[in-house]
Design an enzyme around this catalytic site. Sequence first.
Site, mmCIF file in Angstrom:
data_model
loop_
_atom_site.group_PDB
_atom_site.id
_atom_site.type_symbol
_atom_site.label_atom_id
_atom_site.label_comp_id
_atom_site.label_asym_id
_atom_site.label_seq_id
_atom_site.Cartn_x
_atom_site.Cartn_y
_atom_site.Cartn_z
ATOM 1 N N TYR A 46 0.781 -1.066 13.303
ATOM 2 C CA TYR A 46 2.218 -1.361 13.354
ATOM 3 C C TYR A 46 2.446 -2.859 13.157
ATOM 4 C CZ TYR A 46 6.883 -2.120 15.279
ATOM 5 O OH TYR A 46 8.183 -2.507 15.463
ATOM 6 N N LYS A 98 4.548 -4.926 10.107
ATOM 7 C CA LYS A 98 5.639 -5.864 10.298
ATOM 8 C C LYS A 98 5.316 -7.240 9.717
ATOM 9 C CE LYS A 98 8.598 -3.095 12.084
ATOM 10 N NZ LYS A 98 9.860 -2.780 11.353
#
Length: 205
Positions: free
Chosen positions: A160, A164
């Site tokens: 994750y 980002k």
Amino acid sequence: MERYVGKVAIVTGASSGIGEAIVDSLTKAGMKVVGLARRVERVQNLADKLAKDGAKGKLYAVKCDMRVEDDVVKAFEWTTKNVGNVQVLVNNAGVIAHSNLSEGATEDWRKILETNVLGLCIATREATKIMKANKIEGHIIHINSIAGQSHLFMPTISVYGASKHAVTNLTEILRQEMVAQKTNIKVTSISPGAVKTEIMDPVNM
């Protein structure tokens, strides 16, 4: 917000959390908002409530899986035909899978990258094509994360953070691209910290 009254916004991941709050606020501010989500019934319920409460704008619910390119493309086509040319795109859709790098499942990683990165790229492409073709003073907004601004050690959601960081890079590259092409399209990245939303619920990933 006065300049945006009556203008068209598309918000991805509109069924809960930050996305739900964004479509709620933009509709109340007078925009025509198209909320994209897999759980489209939740967006429709919010649209009905806003209409009942006399919101200044209007919310449209469109079913869309950001991992499916055809869904995204058709959502933009539907918006152009039925609502108008998009002026604001909020790339909010995102998922987390609780999966580390040394033992994680490939499908979990694929889900994160296809939603958080590839889906964002496809939506951005479709929006900028419309904005450029119609000489629109548009605005692309990426809902990023503090995980994309530093190397936070989050062992159960490692990929994750990488997704980002990709959004951080893509924001700056898009900004430079829009400048080089002499467009009137603004590019913004917003990086929230921890927010209590359903993204942390494995059931909704």
